[in-house]
Design a protein around this motif. Structure first.
Motif, PDB file in Angstrom:
ATOM      1  N   LYS A 148       0.635  -1.222   0.120  1.00 58.02           N
ATOM      2  CA  LYS A 148       0.023   0.027  -0.021  1.00 58.02           C
ATOM      3  C   LYS A 148       0.788   1.215  -0.046  1.00 58.02           C
ATOM      4  CE  LYS A 148      -3.795   2.287   2.401  1.00 58.02           C
ATOM      5  NZ  LYS A 148      -4.600   2.018   3.623  1.00 58.02           N
ATOM      6  N   GLY A 149       0.726   1.859  -1.029  1.00 59.28           N
ATOM      7  CA  GLY A 149       1.412   3.598  -1.072  1.00 59.28           C
ATOM      8  C   GLY A 149       2.613   3.271  -1.492  1.00 59.28           C
ATOM      9  N   LYS A 174      11.449   3.524  -6.745  1.00 60.83           N
ATOM     10  CA  LYS A 174      12.420   4.517  -7.500  1.00 60.83           C
ATOM     11  C   LYS A 174      11.709   4.929  -8.799  1.00 60.83           C
ATOM     12  CE  LYS A 174      16.560   4.251 -10.251  1.00 60.83           C
ATOM     13  NZ  LYS A 174      17.694   3.476 -10.672  1.00 60.83           N
ATOM     14  N   ASN A 175      10.984   3.972  -9.652  1.00 63.13           N
ATOM     15  CA  ASN A 175      10.380   4.309 -10.756  1.00 63.13           C
ATOM     16  C   ASN A 175       9.124   5.505 -10.582  1.00 63.13           C
ATOM     17  OD1 ASN A 175      12.321   3.150 -12.133  1.00 63.13           O
ATOM     18  ND2 ASN A 175      11.230   1.231 -12.232  1.00 63.13           N
ATOM     19  N   GLY A 176       8.555   5.252  -9.572  1.00 69.04           N
ATOM     20  CA  GLY A 176       7.304   6.005  -9.291  1.00 69.04           C
ATOM     21  C   GLY A 176       7.679   7.373  -8.919  1.00 69.04           C
ATOM     22  N   LYS A 177       9.016   7.851  -8.827  1.00 67.24           N
ATOM     23  CA  LYS A 177       9.273   9.117  -8.533  1.00 67.24           C
ATOM     24  C   LYS A 177       9.933   9.658  -9.862  1.00 67.24           C
ATOM     25  CE  LYS A 177      10.299   8.376  -3.610  1.00 67.24           C
ATOM     26  NZ  LYS A 177       9.667   6.875  -3.691  1.00 67.24           N
ATOM     27  N   ILE A 178      10.064   8.998 -10.874  1.00 65.74           N
ATOM     28  CA  ILE A 178      10.444   9.539 -12.149  1.00 65.74           C
ATOM     29  C   ILE A 178       9.336   9.630 -13.270  1.00 65.74           C
ATOM     30  CG2 ILE A 178      12.403   9.032 -13.924  1.00 65.74           C
ATOM     31  CD1 ILE A 178      13.700   7.422 -11.783  1.00 65.74           C
ATOM     32  N   GLY A 179       9.381  10.809 -13.613  1.00 63.91           N
ATOM     33  CA  GLY A 179       8.634  10.786 -14.760  1.00 63.91           C
ATOM     34  C   GLY A 179       6.941  10.745 -14.677  1.00 63.91           C
ATOM     35  N   THR A 180       6.609  10.601 -13.607  1.00 68.55           N
ATOM     36  CA  THR A 180       5.150  10.324 -13.295  1.00 68.55           C
ATOM     37  C   THR A 180       4.780  10.311 -11.908  1.00 68.55           C
ATOM     38  OG1 THR A 180       3.264   9.001 -13.711  1.00 68.55           O
ATOM     39  CG2 THR A 180       5.171   7.877 -13.276  1.00 68.55           C
ATOM     40  N   LYS A 181       3.565  10.961 -11.559  1.00 70.79           N
ATOM     41  CA  LYS A 181       3.085  10.914 -10.155  1.00 70.79           C
ATOM     42  C   LYS A 181       2.612   9.758  -9.768  1.00 70.79           C
ATOM     43  CE  LYS A 181       3.472  15.992  -9.951  1.00 70.79           C
ATOM     44  NZ  LYS A 181       2.548  17.361  -9.441  1.00 70.79           N
ATOM     45  N   SER A 182       3.225   8.827  -9.298  1.00 76.51           N
ATOM     46  CA  SER A 182       2.406   7.579  -8.747  1.00 76.51           C
ATOM     47  C   SER A 182       1.869   7.652  -7.384  1.00 76.51           C
ATOM     48  CB  SER A 182       3.276   6.531  -8.991  1.00 76.51           C
ATOM     49  OG  SER A 182       2.853   5.176  -8.599  1.00 76.51           O
ATOM     50  N   GLY A 224       0.894   4.564  -5.681  1.00 73.35           N
ATOM     51  CA  GLY A 224       1.131   3.342  -5.343  1.00 73.35           C
ATOM     52  C   GLY A 224       0.157   2.508  -4.908  1.00 73.35           C
ATOM     53  N   MET A 225      -1.198   2.955  -5.254  1.00 73.94           N
ATOM     54  CA  MET A 225      -2.263   2.336  -4.673  1.00 73.94           C
ATOM     55  C   MET A 225      -3.218   1.751  -6.000  1.00 73.94           C
ATOM     56  SD  MET A 225      -2.556   3.667  -1.961  1.00 73.94           S
ATOM     57  CE  MET A 225      -4.432   3.218  -1.146  1.00 73.94           C
ATOM     58  N   GLY A 226      -2.764   1.933  -7.107  1.00 73.52           N
ATOM     59  CA  GLY A 226      -3.510   0.940  -8.065  1.00 73.52           C
ATOM     60  C   GLY A 226      -3.091  -0.575  -8.143  1.00 73.52           C
ATOM     61  N   LEU A 227      -1.849  -1.000  -7.878  1.00 72.91           N
ATOM     62  CA  LEU A 227      -1.346  -2.203  -8.024  1.00 72.91           C
ATOM     63  C   LEU A 227      -1.849  -2.773  -6.612  1.00 72.91           C
ATOM     64  CD1 LEU A 227       1.899  -2.419  -9.568  1.00 72.91           C
ATOM     65  CD2 LEU A 227      -0.056  -3.094 -10.481  1.00 72.91           C
TER      66      LEU A 227
END
Length: 339
Positions: free
Chosen positions: A277-278, A282-290, A292-295
């Motif tokens: 959850k949340g 590393k990739n969630g902070k690069i190029g897109t605002k993730s 962390g809830m979808g998966l």
């Protein structure tokens, strides 16, 4: 009471008597002039020790009787209380327990009421905002401005996030929102691709499919949601001109839908935590605002439906998700939720 316990209680008295005996013997021996006096002193010591031992034994027997009397009296008192007032105490405890339980139930009901009000408001807000989005779509169809492509992409992102929040509000109560039926899984895969089509088109991502149709007993809305989340995740992390391969396979135990992209991949440190959850990594902070809830919600719902989701990745090379539909288990597991 044992003799050892009694001696421990009389330890100070015994030590003081021993000291007195030693002092007396010291004085007498220092003043003795012959062997006769020495034998008299030893005889006196023996008599004193015998008297002390008798005193200790007598005191032990007396205290033991007192101790046993107290214990016996206490047991008899408790037995009388239990026989006369046992039902009263039991009723008192049960009444206190019922009051506490009722209090907890009242708190729980208030909490559920608050949650339901928030859920109802969120659901209504989502449906209202969808009307505004639909109007924006109609206006975009009349626009031929060069910025309309970016505008439409943003609208699609908003639509996806709005649908996501709608599913999240239902996800905490999805055991009451399940409708089991025969599901054409490959048809849902294609529908999920169409749902995310604009994201792939804008990045010129090629999609290759090799799907052998199969059906399972489950809830098609939630399976569709799982596919949408994984495909949207792939669209975020696959670069311009990338490729997405979607295929199916079957063995004796399950059917598999395999979604593999040639995107930036996931680090070894993050791969085991992508369903937390949340967690953005590393990739969630690069190029897109993730968020962390979808998966997280996709995996949570999959577990409830007895569907497996496995992930493999090589950083900088690929990411592969396997959605596992176990044979024979689908009907029984989903049916048990509905009962």
């Amino acid at each position: 009471m044992s003799i050892g316990d009694y001696l421990k209680n009389q330890k100070l008295w015994l030590i003081s008597n021993a000291i007195i005996l030693i002092i007396i013997n010291g004085i007498l021996f220092s003043s003795a002039s012959d062997n006769r006096h020495t034998s008299d002193i030893l005889y006196m010591d023996l008599l004193i020790i015998i008297i002390q031992l008798f005193t200790i034994y007598y005191g032990y027997i007396k205290d033991k009787k007192k101790y046993e009397h107290v214990i016996t009296s206490s047991i008899e008192t408790l037995n009388k209380m239990n026989s006369s007032k046992g039902d009263y105490f039991i009723d008192l405890l049960l009444d206190a327990s019922r009051k506490q339980q009722n209090k907890f139930l009242e708190i729980e009901e208030e909490y559920k009421k608050g949650i339901n009000e928030i859920q109802d408001y969120t659901t209504q807000w989502v449906h209202d905002i969808k009307v505004n989005i639909a109007v924006c779509d109609l206006l975009l169809e009349e626009m031929e401005d060069k910025n309309s492509k970016d505008f439409r992409n943003q609208i699609e992102q908003i639509k996806f996030r709005v649908n996501h929040i709608l599913h999240v509000t239902r996800a905490n109560h999805y055991d009451k929102d399940l409708i089991a039926g025969e599901v054409d899984v490959c048809h849902l895969v294609r529908s999920a691709i169409k749902e995310n089509a604009l994201f792939f088109i804008n990045k010129n991502i090629e999609i290759n499919t090799d799907l052998d149709p199969f059906n399972v007993i489950s809830d098609k809305r939630w399976i569709f949601y799982i596919f949408c989340q994984i495909l949207n995740n792939s669209s975020k992390y696959t670069p311009e001109g990338g490729t997405l391969n979607i295929s199916t396979k079957e063995d004796d135990y399950a059917y598999y839908v395999i979604i593999k992209d040639d995107g930036i991949g996931i680090t070894k440190e993050d791969i085991s935590r992508i369903f937390d959850k949340g967690f953005t990594g590393k990739n969630g902070k690069i190029g897109t605002k993730s968020t962390g809830m979808g998966l997280y919600y996709a995996n949570k719902i999959a577990e409830k439906l007895s569907i497996g989701i496995n992930a493999q990745s090589e950083e900088g090379e690929y990411t592969e998700f396997s959605i596992v539909f176990y044979k024979l288990s689908d009907y029984y597991n989903v049916s048990s939720v509905l009962l």
